[in-house]
Design a protein around this motif. Structure first.
Motif, PDB file in Angstrom:
ATOM      1  N   THR A 103       8.521  -7.332  -8.540  1.00 50.43           N
ATOM      2  CA  THR A 103       6.853  -7.439  -8.711  1.00 50.43           C
ATOM      3  C   THR A 103       6.345  -6.289  -7.411  1.00 50.43           C
ATOM      4  O   THR A 103       7.135  -5.384  -7.265  1.00 50.43           O
ATOM      5  CB  THR A 103       6.249  -8.703  -8.420  1.00 50.43           C
ATOM      6  OG1 THR A 103       4.922  -8.825  -8.313  1.00 50.43           O
ATOM      7  CG2 THR A 103       6.478  -9.335  -6.951  1.00 50.43           C
ATOM      8  N   VAL A 104       5.021  -6.183  -7.318  1.00 54.93           N
ATOM      9  CA  VAL A 104       4.619  -5.302  -6.342  1.00 54.93           C
ATOM     10  C   VAL A 104       4.750  -5.778  -4.979  1.00 54.93           C
ATOM     11  O   VAL A 104       5.144  -5.053  -4.098  1.00 54.93           O
ATOM     12  CB  VAL A 104       3.095  -5.374  -6.628  1.00 54.93           C
ATOM     13  CG1 VAL A 104       2.289  -4.413  -5.553  1.00 54.93           C
ATOM     14  CG2 VAL A 104       2.863  -4.698  -8.192  1.00 54.93           C
ATOM     15  N   HIS A 105       4.551  -7.110  -4.436  1.00 55.90           N
ATOM     16  CA  HIS A 105       4.344  -7.465  -3.180  1.00 55.90           C
ATOM     17  C   HIS A 105       5.747  -7.745  -2.642  1.00 55.90           C
ATOM     18  O   HIS A 105       6.520  -8.871  -3.282  1.00 55.90           O
ATOM     19  CB  HIS A 105       3.260  -8.808  -3.094  1.00 55.90           C
ATOM     20  CG  HIS A 105       3.085  -9.423  -1.855  1.00 55.90           C
ATOM     21  ND1 HIS A 105       3.924  -9.931  -0.991  1.00 55.90           N
ATOM     22  CD2 HIS A 105       2.026  -9.278  -0.866  1.00 55.90           C
ATOM     23  CE1 HIS A 105       3.630 -10.381   0.021  1.00 55.90           C
ATOM     24  NE2 HIS A 105       2.374 -10.199   0.038  1.00 55.90           N
ATOM     25  N   SER A 106       6.137  -7.297  -1.514  1.00 57.19           N
ATOM     26  CA  SER A 106       7.514  -7.605  -0.952  1.00 57.19           C
ATOM     27  C   SER A 106       7.762  -9.077  -0.855  1.00 57.19           C
ATOM     28  O   SER A 106       8.751  -9.514  -1.002  1.00 57.19           O
ATOM     29  CB  SER A 106       7.636  -6.905   0.497  1.00 57.19           C
ATOM     30  OG  SER A 106       7.923  -5.653   0.076  1.00 57.19           O
ATOM     31  N   GLY A 107       6.861  -9.867  -0.414  1.00 52.22           N
ATOM     32  CA  GLY A 107       7.012 -11.281   0.192  1.00 52.22           C
ATOM     33  C   GLY A 107       7.335 -11.980  -1.210  1.00 52.22           C
ATOM     34  O   GLY A 107       8.140 -12.917  -1.369  1.00 52.22           O
ATOM     35  N   ALA A 128       7.885  -3.495  -5.276  1.00 53.00           N
ATOM     36  CA  ALA A 128       7.937  -3.941  -3.882  1.00 53.00           C
ATOM     37  C   ALA A 128       9.392  -3.375  -3.307  1.00 53.00           C
ATOM     38  O   ALA A 128      10.557  -3.397  -3.536  1.00 53.00           O
ATOM     39  CB  ALA A 128       8.278  -5.653  -4.098  1.00 53.00           C
ATOM     40  N   GLY A 129       8.947  -3.124  -1.833  1.00 49.13           N
ATOM     41  CA  GLY A 129      10.102  -2.331  -1.236  1.00 49.13           C
ATOM     42  C   GLY A 129      10.939  -2.998  -0.167  1.00 49.13           C
ATOM     43  O   GLY A 129      11.605  -2.359   0.569  1.00 49.13           O
ATOM     44  N   ALA A 130      10.733  -4.356  -0.221  1.00 44.03           N
ATOM     45  CA  ALA A 130      11.400  -5.198   0.867  1.00 44.03           C
ATOM     46  C   ALA A 130      12.758  -4.818   1.042  1.00 44.03           C
ATOM     47  O   ALA A 130      13.509  -4.705   0.136  1.00 44.03           O
ATOM     48  CB  ALA A 130      11.165  -6.436   0.296  1.00 44.03           C
ATOM     49  N   LYS A 175      -0.014  -7.543   8.169  1.00 45.95           N
ATOM     50  CA  LYS A 175       1.384  -8.181   8.742  1.00 45.95           C
ATOM     51  C   LYS A 175       1.908  -8.761   7.654  1.00 45.95           C
ATOM     52  O   LYS A 175       1.759 -10.142   7.228  1.00 45.95           O
ATOM     53  CB  LYS A 175       0.674  -9.170   9.785  1.00 45.95           C
ATOM     54  CG  LYS A 175       1.782  -9.663  10.625  1.00 45.95           C
ATOM     55  CD  LYS A 175       2.086  -8.934  11.774  1.00 45.95           C
ATOM     56  CE  LYS A 175       3.529  -9.548  12.317  1.00 45.95           C
ATOM     57  NZ  LYS A 175       4.581  -8.406  12.651  1.00 45.95           N
ATOM     58  N   TYR A 176       3.126  -8.255   6.928  1.00 43.44           N
ATOM     59  CA  TYR A 176       3.901  -8.861   6.264  1.00 43.44           C
ATOM     60  C   TYR A 176       5.152  -7.906   5.924  1.00 43.44           C
ATOM     61  O   TYR A 176       4.739  -6.838   6.439  1.00 43.44           O
ATOM     62  CB  TYR A 176       3.271  -9.436   4.889  1.00 43.44           C
ATOM     63  CG  TYR A 176       3.041  -8.303   3.949  1.00 43.44           C
ATOM     64  CD1 TYR A 176       1.905  -7.317   3.860  1.00 43.44           C
ATOM     65  CD2 TYR A 176       3.818  -8.262   2.739  1.00 43.44           C
ATOM     66  CE1 TYR A 176       1.830  -6.405   2.625  1.00 43.44           C
ATOM     67  CE2 TYR A 176       3.729  -7.301   1.579  1.00 43.44           C
ATOM     68  CZ  TYR A 176       2.921  -6.460   1.764  1.00 43.44           C
ATOM     69  OH  TYR A 176       2.592  -5.580   0.689  1.00 43.44           O
ATOM     70  N   ALA A 177       6.292  -8.330   5.260  1.00 43.03           N
ATOM     71  CA  ALA A 177       7.332  -7.645   5.390  1.00 43.03           C
ATOM     72  C   ALA A 177       7.256  -6.025   4.987  1.00 43.03           C
ATOM     73  O   ALA A 177       7.764  -5.302   5.701  1.00 43.03           O
ATOM     74  CB  ALA A 177       8.248  -8.162   4.305  1.00 43.03           C
ATOM     75  N   ALA A 178       6.413  -5.844   4.223  1.00 42.23           N
ATOM     76  CA  ALA A 178       6.049  -4.341   3.633  1.00 42.23           C
ATOM     77  C   ALA A 178       5.607  -3.492   4.787  1.00 42.23           C
ATOM     78  O   ALA A 178       6.104  -2.468   5.027  1.00 42.23           O
ATOM     79  CB  ALA A 178       5.491  -4.062   2.344  1.00 42.23           C
ATOM     80  N   GLY A 179       4.700  -4.118   5.287  1.00 38.19           N
ATOM     81  CA  GLY A 179       3.901  -3.361   6.491  1.00 38.19           C
ATOM     82  C   GLY A 179       5.119  -3.167   7.746  1.00 38.19           C
ATOM     83  O   GLY A 179       5.121  -2.298   8.231  1.00 38.19           O
TER      84      GLY A 179
HETATM   85  C1  BEZ Z   1       5.009  -4.038  -0.905  1.00 39.45           C
HETATM   86  O1  BEZ Z   1       4.742  -5.163  -0.711  1.00 39.45           O
HETATM   87  O2  BEZ Z   1       6.289  -3.882  -0.744  1.00 39.45           O
HETATM   88  C2  BEZ Z   1       4.361  -2.949  -1.422  1.00 39.45           C
HETATM   89  C3  BEZ Z   1       3.071  -3.050  -2.012  1.00 39.45           C
HETATM   90  C4  BEZ Z   1       2.260  -2.125  -2.706  1.00 39.45           C
HETATM   91  C5  BEZ Z   1       2.585  -0.926  -2.394  1.00 39.45           C
HETATM   92  C6  BEZ Z   1       4.029  -0.538  -1.882  1.00 39.45           C
HETATM   93  C7  BEZ Z   1       4.734  -1.664  -1.453  1.00 39.45           C
END
Ligand code: BEZ
Length: 391
Positions: A103-107, A128-130, A175-179
């Motif tokens: 998906t989009v969101h890493s979490g 998602a780049g996690a 403040k979550y994995a991606a950031g």
């Molecule tokens: C992520 O949550 O990994 C993410 C979300 C939006 C853009 C890029 C990465």
């Protein structure tokens, strides 16, 4: 009474009939694709672009990949990690999908990866780049058509120190994995070239109240600011940063999500921003030109990086299916085909690392005339270090 020869002949004929009925059924079976993406909330536009890109590639192949019709099942994941196991299991157990795309969101993607591992379902992550997905959680059935959070961030850190000659920086992120991982990647690149990150600031996801952070940045007076925001949050941050009068005094940088798919809403406030990403406007490649023409003929907006990643997720699945002669159940052949694919992407050609993450060029882009114009290739063929991946 039949002779032994007649009985053997009869058995042979029955076996042949059953086999050909089986392969007929196999030829008729649709490949079930479960799209788990955000269709509401701050990442809604990103989810829609990914779906549009995926469907565009399937449509270009006449609705079939390797001769197999594609049937879609959809779930809105709302970018909510708490709902990820239930949402992914709905697709896997209720709809019995052959492949999960999301998906989009890493979490949320980490929750999907766990379900994919436990149920041995094929998973393609189209954004998602996690780092963990192609790190400690890497697995034969898990692939990514996008990037790891480390990749564009590390490239920006190198550019900020080497090319832009900055010595100090402050970072800001959700403040979550991606950031967190994006900041870590930037810090690694920046400090490896002699820079120093002075302070790491953050707000909870998807909060967009930035005033307190902007006041703190103004008082810290770093040479540069690096931020990770995307979608609606990126629009708000870029506008607030300019409105606070910081844009002309402290240069703002980020991975390209800061300005991809957001420029119309950001307007003047985004002009001149430098970002790094695996896609850019003005790439000189025929595939990108054809992709853009086809996408904008179907949709009212130009494609962005998310649409490219969706398109390439479909290309990756097609490579696996082709290698397995259309038999999605032949997992070994599908995985081999995907792992060894050379994807002719609108971003430029790329291959998969051993951990199943794209090895690709990262571009430096500058916002000019409402576009993320290519400046140069910041780092060629950048491979994620895949720390902790045992495969
Ligand atoms: C992520 O949550 O990994 C993410 C979300 C939006 C853009 C890029 C990465």
């Amino acid at each position: 009474m039949k002779s032994r020869f007649q009985r053997t002949l009869l058995q042979f004929a029955v076996t042949c009939l059953a086999a050909s009925a089986g392969s007929f059924a196999h030829a008729q079976d649709k490949v079930k694709v479960g799209l788990m993406l955000p269709f509401t909330g701050t990442y809604a536009a990103l989810g829609t672009a990914i779906e549009n890109g995926f469907r565009l590639y399937v449509d270009e192949q006449g609705g079939k990949l390797a001769g197999r019709e594609i049937e879609f099942f959809k779930v809105d994941d709302e970018s909510d990690p708490a709902k990820a196991p239930e949402n992914a299991n709905r697709l896997v157990k209720r709809d019995a999908v052959d492949v999960l795309v999301g998906t989009v969101h890493s979490g949320v993607a980490m929750g999907m990866a766990k379900v994919a591992k436990d149920s041995d379902t094929l998973l393609i992550v189209p954004n998602a780049g996690a780092d963990a997905i192609t790190g400690p959680l890497c697995a034969p059935n898990i692939f990514r058509s996008s990037f790891s959070n480390w990749q564009p961030a590390y490239a920006m850190g190198v550019v900020a120190a080497d090319r832009q000659k900055h010595k100090t920086a402050v970072t800001v992120t959700w403040k979550y994995a991606a950031g967190d991982e994006s900041v870590r990647g930037f810090k690694e690149g920046f400090e490896s070239k002699g820079g120093k990150v002075l302070r790491e600031l953050n707000v909870p996801f998807p909060n967009v109240e930035f005033q307190a952070l902007l006041t703190e940045i103004a008082s810290l007076k770093p040479d540069a600011v690096y931020v990770f925001f995307a979608g609606g949050g990126a629009v708000k941050f870029v506008r607030d940063y300019a409105a606070a009068g910081l844009k002309n005094t402290i240069p703002l940088y980020g991975p390209g999500f800061l300005t991809d798919g957001t420029l119309e809403a950001q307007g003047e406030a985004a002009n001149g921003l430098l970002t790094t990403l695996h896609y850019a406007d003005g790439l000189d490649n025929a595939k990108d030109k054809a992709f853009r023409a086809a996408y904008s003929a179907k949709h009212t907006i130009q494609p962005d990086v998310y649409a490219v990643q969706g398109y390439d997720a479909a290309q990756l699945l097609a490579a696996g299916l082709q290698a397995a002669n259309g038999d999605i159940k032949n997992r070994d052949a599908v995985v081999k085909g995907m792992a060894s694919a050379q994807i002719m992407s609108p971003r430029g050609e790329f291959s998969m690392s051993k951990a199943h993450n794209p090895v690709q060029d990262f571009y430096l882009r500058e916002v000019k005339n409402g576009q993320n114009q290519l400046v140069n290739v910041a780092i060629e063929n950048l491979e994620d270090p895949a720390r902790g991946c045992r495969m």
